[in-house]
Design a protein around this motif. Structure first.
Motif, PDB file in Angstrom:
ATOM      1  N   ILE A  32     -18.712 -28.841  64.267  1.00  0.00           N
ATOM      2  CA  ILE A  32     -17.339 -28.957  64.760  1.00  0.00           C
ATOM      3  C   ILE A  32     -16.506 -27.887  64.078  1.00  0.00           C
ATOM      4  N   LEU A  33     -15.888 -27.049  64.890  1.00  0.00           N
ATOM      5  CA  LEU A  33     -15.058 -25.968  64.364  1.00  0.00           C
ATOM      6  C   LEU A  33     -13.660 -26.463  64.008  1.00  0.00           C
ATOM      7  N   GLY A  34     -13.142 -27.352  64.808  1.00  0.00           N
ATOM      8  CA  GLY A  34     -11.805 -27.887  64.573  1.00  0.00           C
ATOM      9  C   GLY A  34     -11.460 -28.916  65.628  1.00  0.00           C
ATOM     10  N   HIS A  35     -10.428 -29.692  65.334  1.00  0.00           N
ATOM     11  CA  HIS A  35     -10.001 -30.711  66.291  1.00  0.00           C
ATOM     12  C   HIS A  35      -8.550 -31.082  66.032  1.00  0.00           C
ATOM     13  N   ASP A  36      -7.907 -31.554  67.064  1.00  0.00           N
ATOM     14  CA  ASP A  36      -6.549 -32.094  66.989  1.00  0.00           C
ATOM     15  C   ASP A  36      -6.549 -33.326  67.878  1.00  0.00           C
ATOM     16  N   LEU A  37      -6.776 -34.485  67.261  1.00  0.00           N
ATOM     17  CA  LEU A  37      -6.909 -35.713  68.035  1.00  0.00           C
ATOM     18  C   LEU A  37      -5.631 -36.042  68.800  1.00  0.00           C
ATOM     19  N   ALA A  38      -4.478 -35.790  68.202  1.00  0.00           N
ATOM     20  CA  ALA A  38      -3.207 -36.079  68.872  1.00  0.00           C
ATOM     21  C   ALA A  38      -3.048 -35.230  70.135  1.00  0.00           C
ATOM     22  N   ALA A  39      -3.540 -34.006  70.086  1.00  0.00           N
ATOM     23  CA  ALA A  39      -3.467 -33.110  71.245  1.00  0.00           C
ATOM     24  C   ALA A  39      -4.654 -33.287  72.189  1.00  0.00           C
ATOM     25  N   ASP A 123      -7.189 -36.222  77.375  1.00  0.00           N
ATOM     26  CA  ASP A 123      -6.043 -37.035  76.990  1.00  0.00           C
ATOM     27  C   ASP A 123      -6.458 -38.464  76.627  1.00  0.00           C
ATOM     28  N   ARG A 124      -7.710 -38.829  76.910  1.00  0.00           N
ATOM     29  CA  ARG A 124      -8.236 -40.153  76.550  1.00  0.00           C
ATOM     30  C   ARG A 124      -9.093 -40.114  75.285  1.00  0.00           C
ATOM     31  N   GLY A 125      -9.416 -38.919  74.805  1.00  0.00           N
ATOM     32  CA  GLY A 125     -10.253 -38.788  73.615  1.00  0.00           C
ATOM     33  C   GLY A 125     -11.737 -38.878  73.886  1.00  0.00           C
ATOM     34  N   THR A 126     -12.121 -39.033  75.161  1.00  0.00           N
ATOM     35  CA  THR A 126     -13.544 -39.111  75.496  1.00  0.00           C
ATOM     36  C   THR A 126     -14.084 -37.710  75.767  1.00  0.00           C
TER      37      THR A 126
END
Length: 154
Positions: A32-39, A123-126
């Motif tokens: 995983i390079l990066g993530h923004d769960l809120a976005a 937008d659902r995180g899936t």
């Protein structure tokens, strides 16, 4: 793969295998390079060794940007009965954008392996749904689940 344009040693890789799958070999790595769960975004790399295995049968449930960085990405789109509908090959430099409701498919690298960037947007995180060898849904992979798996196994 020959000399890499990307220093793969700078990343923590999660090696994935599954001896319960018998129709094909599950064997690949991801980071995983990066993530923004809120976005609702997650960026990752997947690599397959030369002559290596596949990832699990899966179906994307997020919009996913795909860029082949090295080698090739081979995909087999599957019918509901598991038969191959079509075989596709993406070569280094090829780009694709998958929709949220892609066909179930298998992925692997080419003869010299492959390194592929995936940029996931949901937008659902899936992210995707894993299916068993009989095309039955097993698990829906969310961003949180993938991040937990990666952190626990690197």
């Amino acid at each position: 793969m020959n000399q890499s344009a990307i220093d793969q040693g700078r990343y923590k890789w999660r090696h994935v295998t599954d001896e319960d799958t018998t129709s094909f070999v599950i064997d690949h790595d991801y980071t995983i390079l990066g993530h923004d769960l809120a976005a609702g975004t997650l960026d990752m790399l997947v690599r397959w060794k030369p002559g290596g295995g596949h990832c699990h049968i899966h179906r994307h449930t997020a919009t996913t940007t795909v860029l082949v960085l090295e080698g090739e990405q081979h995909l087999d789109d599957l019918a509901p009965d598991g038969c191959v509908l079509r075989h596709r090959v993406r070569k280094a430099g090829d780009y694709a954008l998958t929709g949220e409701e892609s066909l179930p498919h298998l992925e692997t690298g080419g003869p010299e392996g492959g390194l592929v960037f995936f940029g996931c947007h949901s937008d659902r995180g899936t992210l995707y749904e894993i299916l068993d060898e009989h095309m039955n849904p097993m698990i829906e992979v969310t961003m949180e689940l993938l991040i937990e798996d990666w952190k626990a196994n690197t």
